[in-house]
Design a protein around this motif. Structure first.
Motif, PDB file in Angstrom:
ATOM      1  N   LYS A  42      39.943  54.014  21.552  1.00 54.51           N
ATOM      2  CA  LYS A  42      40.639  52.837  21.021  1.00 54.51           C
ATOM      3  C   LYS A  42      42.158  52.960  21.129  1.00 54.51           C
ATOM      4  O   LYS A  42      42.848  51.980  21.406  1.00 54.51           O
ATOM      5  CB  LYS A  42      40.226  52.618  19.564  1.00 54.51           C
ATOM      6  N   LYS A  43      42.681  54.182  20.912  1.00 49.75           N
ATOM      7  CA  LYS A  43      44.129  54.373  20.986  1.00 49.75           C
ATOM      8  C   LYS A  43      44.639  54.080  22.395  1.00 49.75           C
ATOM      9  O   LYS A  43      45.657  53.405  22.566  1.00 49.75           O
ATOM     10  CB  LYS A  43      44.483  55.813  20.591  1.00 49.75           C
ATOM     11  N   LEU A  44      43.916  54.565  23.406  1.00 46.56           N
ATOM     12  CA  LEU A  44      44.345  54.347  24.786  1.00 46.56           C
ATOM     13  C   LEU A  44      44.153  52.892  25.213  1.00 46.56           C
ATOM     14  O   LEU A  44      44.933  52.365  26.006  1.00 46.56           O
ATOM     15  CB  LEU A  44      43.587  55.287  25.721  1.00 46.56           C
ATOM     16  N   ILE A  45      43.128  52.241  24.688  1.00 44.29           N
ATOM     17  CA  ILE A  45      42.946  50.816  24.969  1.00 44.29           C
ATOM     18  C   ILE A  45      44.118  50.019  24.401  1.00 44.29           C
ATOM     19  O   ILE A  45      44.672  49.127  25.048  1.00 44.29           O
ATOM     20  CB  ILE A  45      41.606  50.310  24.394  1.00 44.29           C
ATOM     21  N   ASP A  46      44.527  50.363  23.187  1.00 41.74           N
ATOM     22  CA  ASP A  46      45.675  49.686  22.568  1.00 41.74           C
ATOM     23  C   ASP A  46      46.950  49.963  23.354  1.00 41.74           C
ATOM     24  O   ASP A  46      47.749  49.058  23.615  1.00 41.74           O
ATOM     25  CB  ASP A  46      45.834  50.152  21.118  1.00 41.74           C
ATOM     26  N   ARG A  47      47.142  51.223  23.757  1.00 43.19           N
ATOM     27  CA  ARG A  47      48.341  51.579  24.528  1.00 43.19           C
ATOM     28  C   ARG A  47      48.371  50.815  25.844  1.00 43.19           C
ATOM     29  O   ARG A  47      49.405  50.261  26.245  1.00 43.19           O
ATOM     30  CB  ARG A  47      48.365  53.084  24.793  1.00 43.19           C
ATOM     31  N   GLY A  48      47.219  50.754  26.525  1.00 45.53           N
ATOM     32  CA  GLY A  48      47.145  50.040  27.790  1.00 45.53           C
ATOM     33  C   GLY A  48      47.403  48.554  27.631  1.00 45.53           C
ATOM     34  O   GLY A  48      48.071  47.922  28.459  1.00 45.53           O
ATOM     35  N   CYS A  84      44.904  42.054  26.404  1.00 45.35           N
ATOM     36  CA  CYS A  84      43.651  42.730  26.031  1.00 45.35           C
ATOM     37  C   CYS A  84      42.480  42.170  26.836  1.00 45.35           C
ATOM     38  O   CYS A  84      41.640  42.915  27.353  1.00 45.35           O
ATOM     39  CB  CYS A  84      43.404  42.585  24.541  1.00 45.35           C
ATOM     40  N   ARG A  85      42.423  40.849  26.958  1.00 49.00           N
ATOM     41  CA  ARG A  85      41.361  40.233  27.750  1.00 49.00           C
ATOM     42  C   ARG A  85      41.444  40.687  29.209  1.00 49.00           C
ATOM     43  O   ARG A  85      40.432  41.015  29.832  1.00 49.00           O
ATOM     44  CB  ARG A  85      41.464  38.709  27.664  1.00 49.00           C
ATOM     45  N   GLU A  86      42.649  40.697  29.763  1.00 50.10           N
ATOM     46  CA  GLU A  86      42.818  41.103  31.156  1.00 50.10           C
ATOM     47  C   GLU A  86      42.417  42.565  31.368  1.00 50.10           C
ATOM     48  O   GLU A  86      41.846  42.925  32.402  1.00 50.10           O
ATOM     49  CB  GLU A  86      44.272  40.893  31.594  1.00 50.10           C
ATOM     50  N   LEU A  87      42.705  43.408  30.385  1.00 44.89           N
ATOM     51  CA  LEU A  87      42.327  44.814  30.493  1.00 44.89           C
ATOM     52  C   LEU A  87      40.817  44.964  30.567  1.00 44.89           C
ATOM     53  O   LEU A  87      40.287  45.715  31.405  1.00 44.89           O
ATOM     54  CB  LEU A  87      42.893  45.613  29.316  1.00 44.89           C
ATOM     55  N   PHE A  88      40.098  44.237  29.716  1.00 47.08           N
ATOM     56  CA  PHE A  88      38.636  44.367  29.712  1.00 47.08           C
ATOM     57  C   PHE A  88      38.007  43.741  30.954  1.00 47.08           C
ATOM     58  O   PHE A  88      36.944  44.172  31.402  1.00 47.08           O
ATOM     59  CB  PHE A  88      38.052  43.786  28.424  1.00 47.08           C
ATOM     60  N   PRO A 131      42.251  51.255  34.851  1.00 49.65           N
ATOM     61  CA  PRO A 131      42.053  49.841  34.513  1.00 49.65           C
ATOM     62  C   PRO A 131      43.369  49.147  34.172  1.00 49.65           C
ATOM     63  O   PRO A 131      43.531  47.957  34.445  1.00 49.65           O
ATOM     64  CB  PRO A 131      41.122  49.890  33.295  1.00 49.65           C
ATOM     65  N   VAL A 132      44.306  49.902  33.591  1.00 46.16           N
ATOM     66  CA  VAL A 132      45.600  49.325  33.220  1.00 46.16           C
ATOM     67  C   VAL A 132      46.381  48.954  34.474  1.00 46.16           C
ATOM     68  O   VAL A 132      46.887  47.833  34.607  1.00 46.16           O
ATOM     69  CB  VAL A 132      46.402  50.305  32.343  1.00 46.16           C
ATOM     70  N   GLN A 133      46.502  49.895  35.407  1.00 44.61           N
ATOM     71  CA  GLN A 133      47.224  49.616  36.642  1.00 44.61           C
ATOM     72  C   GLN A 133      46.514  48.525  37.443  1.00 44.61           C
ATOM     73  O   GLN A 133      47.155  47.674  38.064  1.00 44.61           O
ATOM     74  CB  GLN A 133      47.339  50.887  37.479  1.00 44.61           C
ATOM     75  N   HIS A 134      45.187  48.545  37.420  1.00 41.03           N
ATOM     76  CA  HIS A 134      44.391  47.517  38.109  1.00 41.03           C
ATOM     77  C   HIS A 134      44.715  46.148  37.556  1.00 41.03           C
ATOM     78  O   HIS A 134      44.914  45.167  38.307  1.00 41.03           O
ATOM     79  CB  HIS A 134      42.908  47.838  37.954  1.00 41.03           C
ATOM     80  N   ALA A 135      44.813  46.037  36.213  1.00 43.51           N
ATOM     81  CA  ALA A 135      45.118  44.754  35.576  1.00 43.51           C
ATOM     82  C   ALA A 135      46.536  44.307  35.925  1.00 43.51           C
ATOM     83  O   ALA A 135      46.765  43.124  36.228  1.00 43.51           O
ATOM     84  CB  ALA A 135      44.948  44.869  34.065  1.00 43.51           C
ATOM     85  N   ILE A 136      47.489  45.227  35.904  1.00 39.39           N
ATOM     86  CA  ILE A 136      48.876  44.882  36.245  1.00 39.39           C
ATOM     87  C   ILE A 136      48.960  44.359  37.672  1.00 39.39           C
ATOM     88  O   ILE A 136      49.602  43.329  37.933  1.00 39.39           O
ATOM     89  CB  ILE A 136      49.794  46.112  36.052  1.00 39.39           C
ATOM     90  N   ASN A 137      48.334  45.058  38.596  1.00 37.43           N
ATOM     91  CA  ASN A 137      48.368  44.632  40.004  1.00 37.43           C
ATOM     92  C   ASN A 137      47.718  43.268  40.186  1.00 37.43           C
ATOM     93  O   ASN A 137      48.209  42.423  40.943  1.00 37.43           O
ATOM     94  CB  ASN A 137      47.660  45.673  40.887  1.00 37.43           C
ATOM     95  N   ARG A 138      46.602  43.044  39.487  1.00 38.24           N
ATOM     96  CA  ARG A 138      45.873  41.783  39.618  1.00 38.24           C
ATOM     97  C   ARG A 138      46.698  40.615  39.068  1.00 38.24           C
ATOM     98  O   ARG A 138      46.765  39.551  39.663  1.00 38.24           O
ATOM     99  CB  ARG A 138      44.532  41.901  38.891  1.00 38.24           C
ATOM    100  N   ILE A 139      47.335  40.856  37.914  1.00 44.70           N
ATOM    101  CA  ILE A 139      48.124  39.782  37.264  1.00 44.70           C
ATOM    102  C   ILE A 139      49.375  39.466  38.093  1.00 44.70           C
ATOM    103  O   ILE A 139      49.694  38.292  38.344  1.00 44.70           O
ATOM    104  CB  ILE A 139      48.525  40.180  35.834  1.00 44.70           C
TER     105      ILE A 139
END
Length: 507
Positions: free
Chosen positions: A451-457, A473-477, A496-504
């Motif tokens: 949960k901590k890393l999900i929040d950080r991401g 948060c939605r984009e991360l999941f 997943p974080v970098q993947h979401a950033i690149n996608r957005i």
């Protein structure tokens, strides 16, 4: 902090527990769990080294202990979701049969880790003198997080607020925060050792000694040496190669940095000897002198303490169905599958290119260095390239990298631990930054295993993409689900974080 009433209470409690037959128990998770293990190991080795000069230390070796969330197995690889359960921390603390004569030190960088707070509450319930060390402002923790407020305001718990402030490169607790925890807690433990051993109070000013070390590492010559090691590693990684460090006296310090690179920069974690599928970790560490089981005992000062919990244990601890139905394999037999000893490993040396780096520091004696280098020389011939890396005192040999810095001798080798930590953290962070795993001042290739890393991401995505926390948060999941649908067994898994950033940003 070192001049505060709280620190004086802490320092006095350590000495009182040792003088009254009690124990000192450090509890942490992730980077702070590895810190707890390092403090215990340092104590055990100091007692062993000083036993001839001080007979009273014979019974002191087993008076300092550590609790790592997930057991010692988590020293190598984090156990997914364990830190999210206060009950798990309570159970691990309860297994120590804590007594009123004990001093219990809970260490959590953020001040909110459930497992660590749970262990602190259990220790308080059992009557120990409890201290809680963290690196965020206590008032913000009390305002924002219920479980943190309950612990911080508990009259049975003394708070050591080591607020570090914003980090130059954000996204990891292993750097400034844990360094300050090592300095503060290590200094108190070293003073306690001096008191019970009769060595006498150390006369040096810890802050002045630390500042001298920082000055030395910021010297142009030191920077150039670190830059050379960075280029060595980057050159190997950029060609899909692997680096293996070799160490002995400071193996646990090197081990901590190399294993923490995996979750920090979304790199493959260490691989067990019977795993023929998972990709090898970019960096690894081995001792050229002993086989694996002996190496573990030499590094820790004891046999590894692992959790042998079964399905019934997890049911009683109210774990998730996922954990209950598939209990993690984190026992002693599993940790010894990480071959950190002198066994040959062609999966690392046979990968081209492959690099071997022998790391030595001031605690390595001349005789020890000779024996170590003989062992290293037998291994290095299997690798494409190799080099020696000396920290502290100038070596007799003129080969390799020599990083000059003032490392004061002390029973617990506190200043050596700090020097090695600072150098290795700097080296690994710069290498990963040069390889694109840092965006702006964020370590953006983040794992999302709890949960901590999900929040950080989520916060990272929100800041870098200029969107709300909820949308981030939605984009991360969405990214997590997309990645999970793809098979990654034999390949490095993306963040997943970098993947979401690149996608957005691409959209």
């Amino acid at each position: 902090v070192l001049t505060s009433a709280e620190f004086e209470t802490f320092s006095s409690s350590l000495k009182k527990s040792l003088n009254s037959g009690g124990r000192i128990i450090f509890s942490g998770c992730g980077a702070t769990g590895r810190l707890s293990i390092l403090l215990e190991a340092s104590w055990r080795k100091a007692c062993g080294n000083m036993r001839k000069q001080c007979c009273s230390l014979k019974d002191m070796k087993n008076r300092v202990f550590s609790i790592m969330t997930g057991g010692d197995y988590a020293l190598v690889r984090s156990v997914e979701s364990f830190e999210d359960y206060a009950n798990f921390g309570r159970r691990q603390a309860k297994d120590f049969s804590i007594r009123p004569s004990d001093t219990f030190v809970a260490v959590t960088e953020g001040g909110e880790t459930s497992s660590v707070l749970g262990s602190a509450m259990q220790a308080a319930d059992d009557g120990a003198k409890v201290f809680l060390a963290f690196n965020n402002p206590a008032e913000i923790l009390c305002e924002k997080i219920d479980r943190a407020r309950l612990a911080i305001t508990d009259p049975r718990i003394t708070v050591l607020d080591l607020c570090t402030g914003p980090m130059a490169i954000a996204g990891s607790t292993r750097m400034q925060a844990v360094t300050i925890e090592l300095l503060t807690l290590g200094w108190a433990l070293q003073q306690a050792f001096n008191a019970v051993s009769g060595v006498g109070e150390a006369i040096e000013n810890p802050l002045e000694t630390f500042e001298n070390l920082l000055d030395d590492l910021n010297d142009r010559q030191a920077i150039e040496i670190i830059a050379s090691v960075v280029k060595f590693e980057e050159n190997i990684y950029s060609r899909e190669g692997l680096v293996t460090y070799f160490a002995d006296k400071i193996l646990l310090d090197i081990f901590t940095d190399t294993t923490e690179r995996a979750p920090t920069f979304m790199l493959p974690p260490f691989v067990k000897c019977d795993d023929e599928i998972s990709p090898q970790s970019r960096a690894f560490v081995k001792d050229p002198l002993y086989p694996t089981e002996k190496t573990w005992e030499e590094a820790l000062g004891r046999k590894p303490r692992c959790l042998e919990w079964n399905r019934e244990d997890y049911v009683n601890l109210n774990a998730s169905e996922r954990i209950i139905n598939n209990p993690p394999a984190i026992g002693y037999n599993e940790i010894t599958k990480f071959r950190i000893g002198n066994e040959k490993d062609e999966r690392r040396s046979g990968r081209k290119p492959s690099g071997a780096i022998a790391v030595l520091s001031v605690s390595d004696t001349a005789a020890g260095i000779e024996k170590f280098l003989a062992g290293f020389n037998r291994h290095k011939k299997d690798f494409s390239v190799s080099n020696l890396f000396f920290m502290g005192a100038e070596p007799d040999t003129k080969t390799g990298w020599y990083l000059p810095c003032r490392i004061k001798e002390s029973p617990l080798n506190l200043w050596e631990h700090l020097a090695v930590k600072l150098v290795m953290n700097t080296l690994s962070t710069i290498t990963m930054a040069r390889m694109g795993r840092v965006k702006s001042n964020w370590m953006s290739w983040v794992e999302t295993s709890n949960k901590k890393l999900i929040d950080r991401g989520t916060r990272l995505i929100a800041e870098l993409c200029g969107i709300s926390y909820e949308e981030a948060c939605r984009e991360l999941f969405i990214s997590i689900e997309e990645i999970e649908k793809t098979g990654w067994q034999c390949r490095e898994k993306p963040s997943p974080v970098q993947h979401a950033i690149n996608r957005i940003t691409a959209g």
